[in-house]
Design a protein around this motif. Structure first.
Motif, PDB file in Angstrom:
ATOM      1  N   ILE A  53     -40.250 106.375  -6.287  1.00 49.78           N
ATOM      2  CA  ILE A  53     -40.508 107.848  -5.737  1.00 49.78           C
ATOM      3  C   ILE A  53     -42.017 107.812  -5.647  1.00 49.78           C
ATOM      4  O   ILE A  53     -42.671 107.523  -4.044  1.00 49.78           O
ATOM      5  CB  ILE A  53     -39.695 108.642  -6.048  1.00 49.78           C
ATOM      6  CG1 ILE A  53     -38.497 108.089  -5.976  1.00 49.78           C
ATOM      7  CG2 ILE A  53     -39.725 109.839  -4.757  1.00 49.78           C
ATOM      8  CD1 ILE A  53     -37.322 109.975  -5.953  1.00 49.78           C
ATOM      9  N   SER A  54     -42.718 107.969  -6.183  1.00 50.83           N
ATOM     10  CA  SER A  54     -44.109 108.085  -6.023  1.00 50.83           C
ATOM     11  C   SER A  54     -45.380 107.621  -5.597  1.00 50.83           C
ATOM     12  O   SER A  54     -45.811 107.653  -4.822  1.00 50.83           O
ATOM     13  CB  SER A  54     -44.665 109.168  -7.416  1.00 50.83           C
ATOM     14  OG  SER A  54     -45.984 109.352  -7.704  1.00 50.83           O
ATOM     15  N   GLU A  55     -44.896 106.023  -6.477  1.00 51.40           N
ATOM     16  CA  GLU A  55     -45.245 105.411  -5.424  1.00 51.40           C
ATOM     17  C   GLU A  55     -45.062 104.369  -4.503  1.00 51.40           C
ATOM     18  O   GLU A  55     -46.017 104.638  -3.341  1.00 51.40           O
ATOM     19  CB  GLU A  55     -45.200 103.359  -6.283  1.00 51.40           C
ATOM     20  CG  GLU A  55     -45.509 102.510  -5.765  1.00 51.40           C
ATOM     21  CD  GLU A  55     -45.206 101.204  -6.853  1.00 51.40           C
ATOM     22  OE1 GLU A  55     -45.506 100.148  -6.512  1.00 51.40           O
ATOM     23  OE2 GLU A  55     -44.362 101.559  -7.852  1.00 51.40           O
ATOM     24  N   ARG A  56     -43.929 104.768  -3.483  1.00 54.00           N
ATOM     25  CA  ARG A  56     -43.665 104.570  -2.695  1.00 54.00           C
ATOM     26  C   ARG A  56     -44.204 106.180  -1.551  1.00 54.00           C
ATOM     27  O   ARG A  56     -44.895 105.900  -0.738  1.00 54.00           O
ATOM     28  CB  ARG A  56     -42.334 105.082  -2.562  1.00 54.00           C
ATOM     29  CG  ARG A  56     -41.349 103.495  -3.140  1.00 54.00           C
ATOM     30  CD  ARG A  56     -41.664 102.182  -2.245  1.00 54.00           C
ATOM     31  NE  ARG A  56     -42.738 101.681  -3.023  1.00 54.00           N
ATOM     32  CZ  ARG A  56     -43.401 100.376  -2.595  1.00 54.00           C
ATOM     33  NH1 ARG A  56     -43.106  99.838  -2.152  1.00 54.00           N
ATOM     34  NH2 ARG A  56     -43.892  99.867  -3.417  1.00 54.00           N
ATOM     35  N   SER A  57     -44.375 106.900  -2.040  1.00 56.34           N
ATOM     36  CA  SER A  57     -44.822 107.653  -1.492  1.00 56.34           C
ATOM     37  C   SER A  57     -46.887 107.430  -1.241  1.00 56.34           C
ATOM     38  O   SER A  57     -47.547 107.967   0.203  1.00 56.34           O
ATOM     39  CB  SER A  57     -44.994 109.820  -2.066  1.00 56.34           C
ATOM     40  OG  SER A  57     -43.213 109.464  -2.141  1.00 56.34           O
ATOM     41  N   ARG A  58     -46.905 107.767  -2.164  1.00 58.56           N
ATOM     42  CA  ARG A  58     -48.862 107.117  -2.153  1.00 58.56           C
ATOM     43  C   ARG A  58     -48.783 106.204  -1.183  1.00 58.56           C
ATOM     44  O   ARG A  58     -49.610 106.049  -0.506  1.00 58.56           O
ATOM     45  CB  ARG A  58     -49.080 106.330  -3.251  1.00 58.56           C
ATOM     46  CG  ARG A  58     -48.800 107.602  -4.630  1.00 58.56           C
ATOM     47  CD  ARG A  58     -50.533 107.031  -5.574  1.00 58.56           C
ATOM     48  NE  ARG A  58     -49.914 106.074  -6.328  1.00 58.56           N
ATOM     49  CZ  ARG A  58     -48.864 105.729  -7.752  1.00 58.56           C
ATOM     50  NH1 ARG A  58     -48.227 107.096  -7.816  1.00 58.56           N
ATOM     51  NH2 ARG A  58     -48.234 105.237  -8.079  1.00 58.56           N
ATOM     52  N   ILE A  59     -47.985 105.222  -1.111  1.00 53.41           N
ATOM     53  CA  ILE A  59     -47.675 103.489  -0.043  1.00 53.41           C
ATOM     54  C   ILE A  59     -47.791 104.671   1.193  1.00 53.41           C
ATOM     55  O   ILE A  59     -48.511 104.524   2.136  1.00 53.41           O
ATOM     56  CB  ILE A  59     -47.199 102.575  -0.621  1.00 53.41           C
ATOM     57  CG1 ILE A  59     -47.639 102.446  -1.335  1.00 53.41           C
ATOM     58  CG2 ILE A  59     -46.717 102.070   0.954  1.00 53.41           C
ATOM     59  CD1 ILE A  59     -46.604 101.235  -2.123  1.00 53.41           C
ATOM     60  N   ALA A  60     -46.771 105.714   1.281  1.00 48.06           N
ATOM     61  CA  ALA A  60     -46.479 106.018   2.525  1.00 48.06           C
ATOM     62  C   ALA A  60     -47.948 107.032   2.981  1.00 48.06           C
ATOM     63  O   ALA A  60     -48.350 106.800   3.979  1.00 48.06           O
ATOM     64  CB  ALA A  60     -45.524 107.005   3.138  1.00 48.06           C
ATOM     65  N   ASN A  61     -48.329 107.972   1.924  1.00 54.87           N
ATOM     66  CA  ASN A  61     -49.269 108.672   1.906  1.00 54.87           C
ATOM     67  C   ASN A  61     -50.562 107.535   2.703  1.00 54.87           C
ATOM     68  O   ASN A  61     -50.783 107.973   3.661  1.00 54.87           O
ATOM     69  CB  ASN A  61     -50.068 109.411   1.352  1.00 54.87           C
ATOM     70  CG  ASN A  61     -48.729 110.358   0.854  1.00 54.87           C
ATOM     71  OD1 ASN A  61     -48.118 110.430   2.182  1.00 54.87           O
ATOM     72  ND2 ASN A  61     -48.845 111.026   0.051  1.00 54.87           N
ATOM     73  N   LYS A  62     -51.141 106.662   2.292  1.00 54.04           N
ATOM     74  CA  LYS A  62     -51.856 105.566   2.878  1.00 54.04           C
ATOM     75  C   LYS A  62     -51.444 104.884   3.974  1.00 54.04           C
ATOM     76  O   LYS A  62     -52.843 105.082   4.758  1.00 54.04           O
ATOM     77  CB  LYS A  62     -51.599 104.475   1.462  1.00 54.04           C
ATOM     78  CG  LYS A  62     -53.142 103.310   1.696  1.00 54.04           C
ATOM     79  CD  LYS A  62     -53.237 102.372   0.820  1.00 54.04           C
ATOM     80  CE  LYS A  62     -54.561 101.879   1.000  1.00 54.04           C
ATOM     81  NZ  LYS A  62     -54.120 101.073   2.169  1.00 54.04           N
ATOM     82  N   PHE A  63     -50.911 104.806   4.380  1.00 55.71           N
ATOM     83  CA  PHE A  63     -50.072 104.085   6.199  1.00 55.71           C
ATOM     84  C   PHE A  63     -50.754 105.512   6.356  1.00 55.71           C
ATOM     85  O   PHE A  63     -51.159 105.587   7.807  1.00 55.71           O
ATOM     86  CB  PHE A  63     -48.648 103.716   5.917  1.00 55.71           C
ATOM     87  CG  PHE A  63     -48.365 102.933   5.210  1.00 55.71           C
ATOM     88  CD1 PHE A  63     -49.400 101.395   6.192  1.00 55.71           C
ATOM     89  CD2 PHE A  63     -47.660 102.099   4.341  1.00 55.71           C
ATOM     90  CE1 PHE A  63     -49.258  99.802   5.331  1.00 55.71           C
ATOM     91  CE2 PHE A  63     -47.365 100.657   4.192  1.00 55.71           C
ATOM     92  CZ  PHE A  63     -48.800  99.110   5.365  1.00 55.71           C
ATOM     93  N   ARG A  64     -50.153 106.352   6.788  1.00 56.72           N
ATOM     94  CA  ARG A  64     -50.551 107.831   7.414  1.00 56.72           C
ATOM     95  C   ARG A  64     -51.572 108.241   6.891  1.00 56.72           C
ATOM     96  O   ARG A  64     -52.088 108.077   8.920  1.00 56.72           O
ATOM     97  CB  ARG A  64     -49.716 109.205   6.651  1.00 56.72           C
ATOM     98  CG  ARG A  64     -48.394 108.757   7.161  1.00 56.72           C
ATOM     99  CD  ARG A  64     -47.183 110.071   6.528  1.00 56.72           C
ATOM    100  NE  ARG A  64     -45.959 110.227   6.144  1.00 56.72           N
ATOM    101  CZ  ARG A  64     -45.296 110.169   4.992  1.00 56.72           C
ATOM    102  NH1 ARG A  64     -46.573 110.371   4.087  1.00 56.72           N
ATOM    103  NH2 ARG A  64     -44.087 110.320   5.422  1.00 56.72           N
TER     104      ARG A  64
END
Length: 238
Positions: free
Chosen positions: A130-141
């Motif tokens: 979940i943390s990894e996906r969140s980091r990727i999502a934040n990077k895209f944002r």
């Protein structure tokens, strides 16, 4: 890796020495119990002597991962040396001779069927995912916000450029119009001395209107050109 895991295995076997088999285990139920103990022990020894990746992976393959997903080393597949099939073969090689010589059982095959983490470890893994996906999502944002700011900045610059060009064009048109108006006025009022004087009178009246108000007080000399028409417009004494 010092992680607790659950492993399900299965094996295929057959009786090759019926007399020895009957003397040692008597029946299939007894043989199954001895096989479980022996194979479970051998599997524990082999698995504990290797890293977890050796038990999980069985083929060397190149994994294509998007650049945005390469956030840390833990998110990537680690290389392995032997693999799951080789470990299963080690269990087969270690347990097979003893089973045949002692129990009259030939071990035909041994495989790892299912490998899973303990509940505590699974929870940590899910949290990390979940943390990894969140980091990727934040990077895209973050990239999206940067791109939006870039587009907005370009729009503002383009709007400023268009406004500036429009204002310049408006000033040019207005200047040309004023010049044409002056030329027309000059041509119209340059016909005679009376027309020139009338034009001068009109322009002076416009100046009065634009510069004077009811609250203004002017102190002018009687010889001032600005006061000339006011002086001439004074009522005559009776």
């Amino acid at each position: 890796d010092k992680l607790f895991i659950f492993i399900d295995t299965y094996a295929r076997w057959r009786i090759v020495d019926a007399e020895k088999f009957f003397e040692k285990v008597q029946n299939e139920f007894g043989a199954q119990g001895r096989l479980d103990d022996i194979l479970d022990g051998e599997a524990r020894i082999v698995v504990a002597a290797n890293n977890l990746v050796e038990v999980i992976r069985s083929r060397q393959r190149e994994v294509i991962i998007e650049e945005t997903e390469l956030l840390d080393d833990e998110s990537q597949l680690k290389p392995f040396k032997d693999g799951r099939s080789a470990l299963a073969q080690k269990v087969l090689d270690n347990a097979g001779p003893n089973l045949k010589s002692e129990f009259g059982i030939e071990l035909l095959d041994f495989r790892f069927k299912r490998i899973n983490y303990s509940q505590e470890v699974r929870s940590k893994i899910f949290d990390r995912m979940i943390s990894e996906r969140s980091r990727i999502a934040n990077k895209f944002r973050s990239e999206g916000d940067g791109e939006a700011a870039k587009i907005l900045g370009e729009q503002k610059r383009e709007l400023k450029k268009i406004t500036s060009e429009a204002y310049l064009q408006q000033q040019q048109i207005q200047g040309k119009a004023d010049a044409d108006a002056v030329e027309i006025y000059a041509e119209a009022f340059n016909q005679s001395d009376e027309s020139k004087e009338f034009y001068e009178f009109l322009k002076t009246m416009e100046t009065y209107e634009n510069t004077l108000s009811e609250k203004d007080t002017l102190i002018l000399s009687t010889g001032s050109d600005f006061f000339r028409f006011m002086k001439n417009s004074a009522p005559a004494n009776k």
